[in-house]
Design a protein around this motif. Structure first.
Motif, PDB file in Angstrom:
ATOM      1  N   MET A   1      79.244  59.190 -40.094  1.00  0.00           N
ATOM      2  CA  MET A   1      78.685  57.935 -40.516  1.00  0.00           C
ATOM      3  C   MET A   1      79.734  56.825 -40.498  1.00  0.00           C
ATOM      4  O   MET A   1      79.405  55.664 -40.478  1.00  0.00           O
ATOM      5  N   THR A   2      80.992  57.175 -40.469  1.00  0.00           N
ATOM      6  CA  THR A   2      82.046  56.166 -40.437  1.00  0.00           C
ATOM      7  C   THR A   2      82.142  55.574 -39.039  1.00  0.00           C
ATOM      8  O   THR A   2      82.138  56.302 -38.052  1.00  0.00           O
ATOM      9  N   PRO A   3      82.234  54.246 -38.922  1.00  0.00           N
ATOM     10  CA  PRO A   3      82.345  53.627 -37.604  1.00  0.00           C
ATOM     11  C   PRO A   3      83.626  54.070 -36.902  1.00  0.00           C
ATOM     12  O   PRO A   3      84.651  54.290 -37.540  1.00  0.00           O
ATOM     13  N   THR A   4      83.544  54.194 -35.598  1.00  0.00           N
ATOM     14  CA  THR A   4      84.722  54.584 -34.835  1.00  0.00           C
ATOM     15  C   THR A   4      85.651  53.394 -34.682  1.00  0.00           C
ATOM     16  O   THR A   4      85.253  52.251 -34.862  1.00  0.00           O
ATOM     17  N   LEU A   5      86.880  53.682 -34.342  1.00  0.00           N
ATOM     18  CA  LEU A   5      87.856  52.615 -34.156  1.00  0.00           C
ATOM     19  C   LEU A   5      88.028  52.270 -32.685  1.00  0.00           C
ATOM     20  O   LEU A   5      88.931  51.535 -32.315  1.00  0.00           O
ATOM     21  N   ALA A 128      72.252  48.105 -41.773  1.00  0.00           N
ATOM     22  CA  ALA A 128      71.518  49.367 -41.816  1.00  0.00           C
ATOM     23  C   ALA A 128      70.454  49.352 -40.727  1.00  0.00           C
ATOM     24  O   ALA A 128      69.909  48.304 -40.384  1.00  0.00           O
ATOM     25  N   VAL A 129      70.185  50.521 -40.181  1.00  0.00           N
ATOM     26  CA  VAL A 129      69.140  50.668 -39.165  1.00  0.00           C
ATOM     27  C   VAL A 129      68.179  51.756 -39.629  1.00  0.00           C
ATOM     28  O   VAL A 129      68.507  52.578 -40.478  1.00  0.00           O
ATOM     29  N   VAL A 141      75.066  51.794 -41.192  1.00  0.00           N
ATOM     30  CA  VAL A 141      75.943  52.117 -40.068  1.00  0.00           C
ATOM     31  C   VAL A 141      77.285  51.401 -40.157  1.00  0.00           C
ATOM     32  O   VAL A 141      78.246  51.817 -39.518  1.00  0.00           O
ATOM     33  N   ALA A 142      77.355  50.332 -40.918  1.00  0.00           N
ATOM     34  CA  ALA A 142      78.624  49.613 -41.058  1.00  0.00           C
ATOM     35  C   ALA A 142      78.597  48.834 -42.363  1.00  0.00           C
ATOM     36  O   ALA A 142      77.545  48.377 -42.803  1.00  0.00           O
ATOM     37  N   ALA A 143      79.760  48.715 -42.960  1.00  0.00           N
ATOM     38  CA  ALA A 143      79.881  47.944 -44.196  1.00  0.00           C
ATOM     39  C   ALA A 143      81.293  47.391 -44.285  1.00  0.00           C
ATOM     40  O   ALA A 143      82.238  47.978 -43.757  1.00  0.00           O
ATOM     41  N   THR A 144      81.405  46.260 -44.937  1.00  0.00           N
ATOM     42  CA  THR A 144      82.715  45.673 -45.196  1.00  0.00           C
ATOM     43  C   THR A 144      82.695  45.083 -46.596  1.00  0.00           C
ATOM     44  O   THR A 144      81.656  44.636 -47.072  1.00  0.00           O
ATOM     45  N   PRO A 155      73.093  55.471 -51.463  1.00  0.00           N
ATOM     46  CA  PRO A 155      71.780  56.126 -51.514  1.00  0.00           C
ATOM     47  C   PRO A 155      70.907  55.671 -50.347  1.00  0.00           C
ATOM     48  O   PRO A 155      71.061  54.559 -49.846  1.00  0.00           O
ATOM     49  N   PRO A 156      70.004  56.514 -49.902  1.00  0.00           N
ATOM     50  CA  PRO A 156      69.115  56.110 -48.805  1.00  0.00           C
ATOM     51  C   PRO A 156      68.178  54.987 -49.260  1.00  0.00           C
ATOM     52  O   PRO A 156      67.717  54.969 -50.398  1.00  0.00           O
ATOM     53  N   LEU A 157      67.934  54.072 -48.371  1.00  0.00           N
ATOM     54  CA  LEU A 157      67.051  52.943 -48.660  1.00  0.00           C
ATOM     55  C   LEU A 157      65.806  53.054 -47.802  1.00  0.00           C
ATOM     56  O   LEU A 157      65.850  53.554 -46.686  1.00  0.00           O
ATOM     57  N   ARG A 158      64.713  52.560 -48.326  1.00  0.00           N
ATOM     58  CA  ARG A 158      63.460  52.552 -47.572  1.00  0.00           C
ATOM     59  C   ARG A 158      62.916  51.135 -47.525  1.00  0.00           C
ATOM     60  O   ARG A 158      63.090  50.365 -48.453  1.00  0.00           O
ATOM     61  N   ILE A 159      62.271  50.820 -46.425  1.00  0.00           N
ATOM     62  CA  ILE A 159      61.636  49.509 -46.295  1.00  0.00           C
ATOM     63  C   ILE A 159      60.285  49.580 -46.993  1.00  0.00           C
ATOM     64  O   ILE A 159      59.488  50.467 -46.749  1.00  0.00           O
ATOM     65  N   GLY A 160      60.041  48.603 -47.833  1.00  0.00           N
ATOM     66  CA  GLY A 160      58.730  48.515 -48.471  1.00  0.00           C
ATOM     67  C   GLY A 160      58.597  49.184 -49.776  1.00  0.00           C
ATOM     68  O   GLY A 160      59.189  49.797 -50.467  1.00  0.00           O
TER      69      GLY A 160
END
Length: 160
Positions: A1-5, A128-129, A141-144, A155-160
């Protein structure tokens, strides 16, 4: 889950580095120049009145100050609208530069967030996707701007 460099290695010298900061510095310089000009005009007017009449009328000074404040307020509003427009174009240039390099979604999101953080636009953000299922949870997928373990433990998020 960590973005590649991988995207960092392929990252060329940015053509738009510091573009947003440059817009902000330009706004500050413009604001200071306008304020100095207004103060100079008021001081010159009051000095001429004192020279001609030998006394300084406080009513005239108050009127001059009021007109200067109203003028500065209008100029501040105008400078703000111009700077917002210039900053919007600068952000677009920064993001378009990030999108020029072909990458996967995870690396593109990480590069975009890093570019926005480098420009001082965001302090913390996440991308997030979702999967193909409508009920699938969003995957970050990415955070800063967040602690490193947060990306793995969010935690997992859901739309709606």
């Amino acid at each position: 889950m960590t973005p590649t460099l991988e995207w960092r290695r392929a990252r060329a010298v940015s053509r738009s580095a510091g573009l947003v900061r440059g817009v902000r510095r330009g706004a500050l310089r413009l604001w200071l120049a306008v304020t100095a000009g207004a103060l100079t005009l008021v001081a010159t007017h009051l000095a001429l009145l004192f020279t001609l009449f030998g006394e300084l009328d406080l009513r005239v000074a108050a009127i001059d100050g009021g007109v200067a404040v109203l003028g500065l307020a209008a100029v501040a509003w105008y400078i703000g609208t111009i700077i917002d427009e210039r900053a919007r174009h600068a952000v677009e240039a920064v993001l378009l530069e990030v999108l020029e390099t072909p990458r996967n979604i995870r690396d593109t999101a990480a590069a975009a967030l890093d570019a926005l953080a480098d420009e001082g636009i965001v302090l913390g953000a996440a991308v997030a996707v979702t999967g193909e299922d409508v009920d699938a949870p969003l995957e970050i997928v990415a955070a800063t701007g967040y602690p490193d373990p947060w990306l793995r433990t969010a935690p997992p998020l859901r739309i709606g």
